[in-house]
Enzyme design. Structure first.
Site, PDB file in Angstrom:
ATOM      1  N   ASP A 101      33.480   9.765   3.742  1.00 46.93           N
ATOM      2  CA  ASP A 101      33.341  10.160   2.655  1.00 46.93           C
ATOM      3  C   ASP A 101      33.402  11.634   2.214  1.00 46.93           C
ATOM      4  OD1 ASP A 101      30.933  10.897   3.200  1.00 46.93           O
ATOM      5  OD2 ASP A 101      30.098   8.956   2.218  1.00 46.93           O
ATOM      6  N   GLU A 123      34.412   2.704   8.329  1.00 46.82           N
ATOM      7  CA  GLU A 123      32.959   2.821   7.078  1.00 46.82           C
ATOM      8  C   GLU A 123      33.419   2.847   5.694  1.00 46.82           C
ATOM      9  OE1 GLU A 123      29.517   5.186   8.506  1.00 46.82           O
ATOM     10  OE2 GLU A 123      29.734   6.110   6.315  1.00 46.82           O
ATOM     11  N   GLU A 137      30.851  12.595  -2.366  1.00 41.70           N
ATOM     12  CA  GLU A 137      31.086  11.599  -1.469  1.00 41.70           C
ATOM     13  C   GLU A 137      31.553  10.623  -2.148  1.00 41.70           C
ATOM     14  OE1 GLU A 137      28.516  13.946  -1.263  1.00 41.70           O
ATOM     15  OE2 GLU A 137      28.773  14.622   0.662  1.00 41.70           O
ATOM     16  N   HIS A 210      20.413  18.426   3.594  1.00 44.49           N
ATOM     17  CA  HIS A 210      21.784  19.233   3.269  1.00 44.49           C
ATOM     18  C   HIS A 210      22.470  19.080   2.073  1.00 44.49           C
ATOM     19  CE1 HIS A 210      24.725  16.271   4.267  1.00 44.49           C
ATOM     20  NE2 HIS A 210      23.982  15.773   5.085  1.00 44.49           N
ATOM     21  N   ARG A 212      24.719  18.451  -1.098  1.00 49.76           N
ATOM     22  CA  ARG A 212      25.233  19.173  -2.039  1.00 49.76           C
ATOM     23  C   ARG A 212      24.409  19.364  -3.268  1.00 49.76           C
ATOM     24  NH1 ARG A 212      30.163  22.406  -2.274  1.00 49.76           N
ATOM     25  NH2 ARG A 212      30.346  21.701  -0.238  1.00 49.76           N
ATOM     26  N   HIS A 243      20.369  22.334   8.939  1.00 51.18           N
ATOM     27  CA  HIS A 243      21.857  22.448   8.861  1.00 51.18           C
ATOM     28  C   HIS A 243      22.108  23.749   8.783  1.00 51.18           C
ATOM     29  CE1 HIS A 243      25.644  21.852   6.522  1.00 51.18           C
ATOM     30  NE2 HIS A 243      25.371  20.441   6.992  1.00 51.18           N
TER      31      HIS A 243
HETATM   32  C1  UD1 Z   1      29.608  18.204   4.609  1.00 52.46           C
HETATM   33  C2  UD1 Z   1      30.061  17.077   3.696  1.00 52.46           C
HETATM   34  C3  UD1 Z   1      29.084  15.985   3.641  1.00 52.46           C
HETATM   35  C4  UD1 Z   1      28.369  15.622   4.753  1.00 52.46           C
HETATM   36  C5  UD1 Z   1      28.029  17.006   5.542  1.00 52.46           C
HETATM   37  C6  UD1 Z   1      27.368  16.520   7.005  1.00 52.46           C
HETATM   38  C7  UD1 Z   1      31.874  17.276   2.033  1.00 52.46           C
HETATM   39  C8  UD1 Z   1      32.072  17.862   0.558  1.00 52.46           C
HETATM   40  N1  UD1 Z   1      30.661  17.669   2.600  1.00 52.46           N
HETATM   41  O1  UD1 Z   1      28.812  18.735   3.788  1.00 52.46           O
HETATM   42  O2  UD1 Z   1      29.700  14.784   3.023  1.00 52.46           O
HETATM   43  O3  UD1 Z   1      27.171  14.779   4.602  1.00 52.46           O
HETATM   44  O4  UD1 Z   1      29.184  17.793   5.714  1.00 52.46           O
HETATM   45  O5  UD1 Z   1      26.577  17.568   7.411  1.00 52.46           O
HETATM   46  O6  UD1 Z   1      32.682  16.852   2.726  1.00 52.46           O
HETATM   47  N2  UD1 Z   1      28.270  25.547   8.201  1.00 52.46           N
HETATM   48  C9  UD1 Z   1      28.374  26.021   9.513  1.00 52.46           C
HETATM   49  N3  UD1 Z   1      28.472  25.674  10.800  1.00 52.46           N
HETATM   50  C10 UD1 Z   1      28.926  24.296  10.706  1.00 52.46           C
HETATM   51  C11 UD1 Z   1      28.832  23.602   9.581  1.00 52.46           C
HETATM   52  C12 UD1 Z   1      28.681  24.051   8.491  1.00 52.46           C
HETATM   53  O7  UD1 Z   1      28.259  27.396   9.298  1.00 52.46           O
HETATM   54  O8  UD1 Z   1      29.233  23.765  11.938  1.00 52.46           O
HETATM   55  C13 UD1 Z   1      28.017  26.194   6.959  1.00 52.46           C
HETATM   56  C14 UD1 Z   1      29.071  26.914   6.522  1.00 52.46           C
HETATM   57  O9  UD1 Z   1      28.633  28.154   5.866  1.00 52.46           O
HETATM   58  C15 UD1 Z   1      29.792  26.093   5.342  1.00 52.46           C
HETATM   59  C16 UD1 Z   1      28.575  25.465   4.965  1.00 52.46           C
HETATM   60  O10 UD1 Z   1      27.660  25.175   6.269  1.00 52.46           O
HETATM   61  O11 UD1 Z   1      30.428  26.777   4.448  1.00 52.46           O
HETATM   62  C17 UD1 Z   1      28.819  23.912   4.107  1.00 52.46           C
HETATM   63  O12 UD1 Z   1      29.398  23.353   4.917  1.00 52.46           O
HETATM   64  P1  UD1 Z   1      30.363  22.024   4.172  1.00 52.46           P
HETATM   65  O13 UD1 Z   1      31.123  21.230   5.244  1.00 52.46           O
HETATM   66  O14 UD1 Z   1      31.210  22.660   3.103  1.00 52.46           O
HETATM   67  O15 UD1 Z   1      29.456  21.220   3.412  1.00 52.46           O
HETATM   68  P2  UD1 Z   1      28.203  20.341   4.120  1.00 52.46           P
HETATM   69  O16 UD1 Z   1      26.984  20.390   3.064  1.00 52.46           O
HETATM   70  O17 UD1 Z   1      28.027  20.680   5.607  1.00 52.46           O
HETATM   71  N1  UDP Z   2      22.386  14.843  13.736  1.00 57.93           N
HETATM   72  C1  UDP Z   2      22.369  15.503  14.917  1.00 57.93           C
HETATM   73  N2  UDP Z   2      21.663  16.771  15.097  1.00 57.93           N
HETATM   74  C2  UDP Z   2      21.040  16.921  13.952  1.00 57.93           C
HETATM   75  C3  UDP Z   2      20.817  16.256  12.843  1.00 57.93           C
HETATM   76  C4  UDP Z   2      21.415  15.307  12.823  1.00 57.93           C
HETATM   77  O1  UDP Z   2      23.092  15.032  15.790  1.00 57.93           O
HETATM   78  O2  UDP Z   2      20.173  18.033  14.141  1.00 57.93           O
HETATM   79  C5  UDP Z   2      23.104  13.405  13.407  1.00 57.93           C
HETATM   80  C6  UDP Z   2      22.320  12.243  13.264  1.00 57.93           C
HETATM   81  O3  UDP Z   2      21.956  11.563  14.140  1.00 57.93           O
HETATM   82  C7  UDP Z   2      23.441  11.428  12.525  1.00 57.93           C
HETATM   83  C8  UDP Z   2      24.368  12.565  11.817  1.00 57.93           C
HETATM   84  O4  UDP Z   2      23.921  13.538  12.526  1.00 57.93           O
HETATM   85  O5  UDP Z   2      24.098  10.851  13.448  1.00 57.93           O
HETATM   86  C9  UDP Z   2      24.113  12.858  10.238  1.00 57.93           C
HETATM   87  O6  UDP Z   2      24.508  13.706  10.121  1.00 57.93           O
HETATM   88  P1  UDP Z   2      24.382  14.533   8.492  1.00 57.93           P
HETATM   89  O7  UDP Z   2      23.033  14.393   8.304  1.00 57.93           O
HETATM   90  O8  UDP Z   2      24.960  16.243   8.900  1.00 57.93           O
HETATM   91  O9  UDP Z   2      25.403  13.843   7.690  1.00 57.93           O
HETATM   92  P2  UDP Z   2      25.587  12.746   6.555  1.00 57.93           P
HETATM   93  O10 UDP Z   2      25.177  11.532   7.632  1.00 57.93           O
HETATM   94  O11 UDP Z   2      24.533  12.903   5.810  1.00 57.93           O
HETATM   95  O12 UDP Z   2      27.043  12.827   6.374  1.00 57.93           O
END
Ligand code: UD1
Ligand code: UDP
Length: 380
Positions: A101, A123, A137, A210, A212, A243
């Site tokens: 999602d 999924e 999502e 994390h 949004r 995160h």
């Molecule tokens: C995204 C997904 C969310 C998922 C989550 C898993 C969307 C809208 N959101 O949210 O569904 O649950 O990933 O973690 O698709 N950043 C880094 N390095 C990284 C990752 C993120 O620096 O490796 C920082 C960046 O500043 C980025 C911000 O995190 O702009 C947010 O990342 P983004 O993918 O937009 O949203 P998530 O909250 O990670």
């Molecule tokens: N996870 C990881 N390292 C971390 C925190 C979470 O590998 O420090 C794994 C966790 O086991 C799960 C996935 O990341 O499989 C969940 O990711 P996240 O919470 O970022 O996203 P969501 O599942 O909410 O989309």
């Protein structure tokens, strides 16, 4: 010469949780002689995606590298749409697999629709039926369900959601969740880590956050509640692999303080994201988990670890039914009292810490590969 009987399956994903659940499927598909497996990552996440690719030794064929600091939903969607067309045209896949999602999932599926390429949704069928929670999502997964021709539902419940929405039964297969396939390869009994040595004999509280819709006030409430409980219980230690979102980090520093990030806080350590092997083993060693994550709600029941879900809705009611998960919302006082209760009340804790397996037997990837290769999920 291209062998016409070989199907090309393109997997597109971009964030940590998608990668954790798609990498075991990549390994399975690569075993199949009649399938050519191609991997495209959008790079919606960078470091957190690369951590997973490294663990599973997956080298993407294409990397759109779209991540920007503090990216907006507009940034993610437009950048993916602008870059993915060329990949889809070049690979010319029979099916594109997307997962779950995220914005990557939605954008990739939409691009396939525009090019009239069949989509397989891994999924599929999770629902809260509130498009603002989780945001965006819930919209993303509902939208992908309109487009997808192959729907791999993790449970009967998710299958029933799709049927109720009018999806044809012969496009849906209940496979289990590939998260459980991943979990089978990561947890080991002799696992050690310096952070776990620091925890010693204390009860370990594992924290992640994390979402949004929680950025801002709700997250302040969540962290304040956790801080209050930690101050009242000297026998517990908390590890929070944070995160990489800078907004999350700012709120964590505001509430827990710089010391927690520098490892100088006595009972709360905020650390960099753990790789998936480390994280699963930390979960296995934990007493209790506080999170707003989706994936952790799937993994915790099979490890028998109680989870307080700091959200108002969940698309994963199976874990609540199993008794492992409790929805506690984002109000400070509610989180404070539910968290305290699980530290004090042994009966309550025992009720939530029974292992159960609502998300399958860890063979979801084989089923999905069988459907794609032979048109049926039975093991052959
Ligand atoms: C995204 C997904 C969310 C998922 C989550 C898993 C969307 C809208 N959101 O949210 O569904 O649950 O990933 O973690 O698709 N950043 C880094 N390095 C990284 C990752 C993120 O620096 O490796 C920082 C960046 O500043 C980025 C911000 O995190 O702009 C947010 O990342 P983004 O993918 O937009 O949203 P998530 O909250 O990670
Ligand atoms: N996870 C990881 N390292 C971390 C925190 C979470 O590998 O420090 C794994 C966790 O086991 C799960 C996935 O990341 O499989 C969940 O990711 P996240 O919470 O970022 O996203 P969501 O599942 O909410 O989309």
């Amino acid at each position: 010469m291209i062998n016409k009987s070989v199907k090309t399956i393109l997997l597109v994903f971009g964030t940590r949780p998608e990668a954790i659940k798609m990498c075991p499927l990549i390994s399975e598909l690569k075993k199949r002689n009649s399938i050519r497996t191609v991997v495209c990552v959008t790079g919606q996440h960078r470091q957190m995606l690369d951590q997973v690719l490294k663990v599973f030794k997956v080298k993407p064929d294409y990397d759109l590298s779209i991540m920007k600091e503090k990216q907006t939903l507009f940034d993610v969607i437009t950048n993916i749409m602008n870059h993915i067309k060329r990949v889809l045209e070049e690979v010319n896949p029979n099916v594109v697999l997307v997962h779950g999602d995220t914005s990557t999932t939605f954008a990739a599926a939409l691009a396939c629709y525009y090019l009239q390429i069949p989509v397989g949704h891994v999924e599929a069928g999770l629902r809260t039926y509130d498009i603002w929670s989780p945001y965006p999502e819930e919209f993303n997964r509902q939208a992908v369900s309109i487009l997808s021709q192959f729907n791999f539902a993790p449970t009967e419940l998710s299958r029933n959601n799709l049927i109720r929405e009018g999806k044809k039964a012969d496009t849906i297969w209940v496979t289990g969740n590939t998260a459980i396939d991943a979990l089978r390869t990561t947890v080991c009994s002799d696992y050690t880590h310096p952070e776990l040595d620091w925890v010693g004999k204390s009860r370990l509280i594992l924290i992640t956050a994390h979402r949004r819709e929680n950025l801002g006030e709700p997250m302040y409430h969540m962290f304040k509640a956790i801080n209050r409980v930690m101050n009242e219980h000297p026998d517990v230690k908390a590890i929070y692999p944070i995160h990489m979102n800078p907004i999350v980090r700012r709120i964590a520093v505001d509430v827990f303080g710089e010391k927690a990030i520098n490892g100088k806080e006595e009972r709360i350590h905020i650390i960099e994201p753990l790789d998936v092997i480390d994280f699963h083993n930390f979960m296995e060693k934990s007493y209790l988990i506080l999170t707003d994550s989706g994936g952790i709600q799937e993994e915790a029941p099979s490890l028998g670890k109680p989870v307080l879900v700091m959200r108002n809705t969940t698309e994963r009611p199976e874990g609540i039914e199993a008794g492992t998960l409790k929805l506690v919302g984002t109000e400070e006082n509610v989180i404070y009292s539910e968290f305290s209760k699980l530290l004090i009340d042994n009966n309550e804790y025992e009720k939530m810490s029974k292992a159960s397996n609502p998300y399958g037997d860890g063979h979801a990837c084989e089923r999905i590969a069988n459907i794609l290769e032979f048109g049926k999920s039975e093991f052959v």
